[in-house]
Design a protein around this motif. Structure first.
Motif, short mmCIF file in Angstrom:
data_model
loop_
_atom_site.label_atom_id
_atom_site.label_comp_id
_atom_site.label_asym_id
_atom_site.label_seq_id
_atom_site.Cartn_x
_atom_site.Cartn_y
_atom_site.Cartn_z
N TYR A 183 0.82 -1.21 0.00
CA TYR A 183 0.00 0.00 0.00
C TYR A 183 0.85 1.26 0.00
O TYR A 183 0.53 2.23 -0.70
CB TYR A 183 -0.94 -0.01 1.21
CG TYR A 183 -2.26 -0.66 0.92
CD1 TYR A 183 -3.32 0.07 0.39
CD2 TYR A 183 -2.45 -2.02 1.16
CE1 TYR A 183 -4.54 -0.54 0.12
CE2 TYR A 183 -3.67 -2.63 0.89
CZ TYR A 183 -4.70 -1.88 0.37
OH TYR A 183 -5.90 -2.48 0.09
N SER A 192 -8.88 4.55 5.25
CA SER A 192 -9.16 3.12 5.09
C SER A 192 -10.48 2.87 5.81
O SER A 192 -10.53 2.82 7.04
CB SER A 192 -8.02 2.30 5.70
OG SER A 192 -8.12 0.94 5.40
N TRP A 212 -5.68 -1.69 4.10
CA TRP A 212 -4.44 -0.98 4.47
C TRP A 212 -4.35 -0.84 5.99
O TRP A 212 -3.33 -1.19 6.60
CB TRP A 212 -4.43 0.37 3.79
CG TRP A 212 -3.12 1.12 3.82
CD1 TRP A 212 -1.97 0.79 4.47
CD2 TRP A 212 -2.84 2.34 3.12
NE1 TRP A 212 -0.99 1.72 4.24
CE2 TRP A 212 -1.50 2.68 3.41
CE3 TRP A 212 -3.58 3.17 2.28
CZ2 TRP A 212 -0.90 3.82 2.90
CZ3 TRP A 212 -2.98 4.31 1.77
CH2 TRP A 212 -1.67 4.64 2.07
N LEU A 253 -5.34 6.26 9.34
CA LEU A 253 -6.12 5.79 8.19
C LEU A 253 -7.59 5.58 8.54
O LEU A 253 -8.46 5.78 7.69
CB LEU A 253 -5.53 4.48 7.67
CG LEU A 253 -4.16 4.58 7.01
CD1 LEU A 253 -3.50 3.21 6.93
CD2 LEU A 253 -4.29 5.19 5.61
N SER A 254 -7.86 5.19 9.77
CA SER A 254 -9.24 4.87 10.20
C SER A 254 -9.51 5.47 11.57
O SER A 254 -9.61 4.75 12.57
CB SER A 254 -9.44 3.34 10.26
OG SER A 254 -9.23 2.74 9.02
#
Length: 246
Positions: free
Chosen positions: A70, A83, A117, A147-148
């Motif tokens: 990624y 993500s 990812w 990312l999250s």
């Protein structure tokens, strides 16, 4: 500009959890994109290796290769990547970036990918915790949360790592954030994540000598998981602490 990239998904099995600690969330397999399918397959392999008690192999053969793939494909292009597990979670990320642009604070275009990812970082963190490498686990979890940021499962695990470093305020805040964002957790996992976040917050509250609040959190967790021995044990511990108070 904000973009969501979505594909048909299939759920994979999650790894067996350590005591009061969930395994990585189920991975999503994408049939339409061979590259994506390969990354999802690696997440499944990592889960299987964790089940077999092989955390080092899980990092080496699965989670690190996902992260590297990624990073090679997406990192460094000036875009902001998220993500996201599903279309319910995505708007919060993308609309937040759009609002920054409206205020003149934009950092670049935002793109929402699927969950893999972040799962790579979370799986690596989980394996590192199994290896008692908590500082490295913290780094991996922080990247997963970049990312999250609304992933309650990641937030409760971050709280667990804060517990290892005895950062009680941060442990409490991380678990409170997990409770706030629990609505975005897939329904099959939601109540378990809520119960764990309540226990994590309760543990931090004990250490902060806020026993009444701690008791409420553990009792609320028992409404979800009535036989949970961790919560029952902490309630007994709170009783003992009160007896020692002048």
């Amino acid at each position: 500009m904000v973009t969501a990239l979505w594909a048909t998904t299939a759920m994979a099995q999650s790894a067996a959890p350590a005591p009061d600690s969930p395994a990585p969330e189920a991975s999503a397999g994408t049939r339409a994109d061979p590259w994506q399918a390969e990354q999802d397959k690696r997440i499944g392999l990592g889960d299987e290796l964790l089940k077999k008690g092989q955390p080092e192999a899980a990092i080496r053969e699965a989670f690190d290769p996902v992260i590297q793939a990624y990073e090679a494909r997406y990192a460094g292009d000036g875009k902001i990547y998220f993500s996201s597990r599903d279309s319910a979670e995505t708007p919060m990320y993308l609309l937040g970036v759009a609002a920054e642009h409206d205020r003149g604070e934009g950092r670049g275009d935002a793109v929402a990918l699927g969950p893999t990812w972040a799962q790579g970082y979370y799986g690596k963190a989980y394996a590192l915790i199994e290896l008692n490498r908590f500082d490295e686990a913290a780094t991996a979890l922080d990247r997963a949360l970049e990312l999250s940021p609304a992933n309650s499962q990641f937030l409760t695990e971050r709280g667990y790592v804060y517990r290892a470093s005895r950062e009680w305020d941060k442990m409490l805040a991380s678990n409170q954030a997990a409770l706030e964002h629990a609505q975005f957790t897939p329904e099959s996992l939601r109540e378990g994540v809520r119960a764990r976040a309540l226990r994590g917050a309760g543990y931090a509250l004990i250490e902060l000598d806020r026993l009444d609040e701690a008791e409420r959190h553990f009792r609320d967790s028992l409404k979800i998981e009535p036989e949970n021995q961790v919560a029952l044990g902490e309630l007994d511990y709170i009783k003992q602490l009160r007896k020692k108070k002048p």
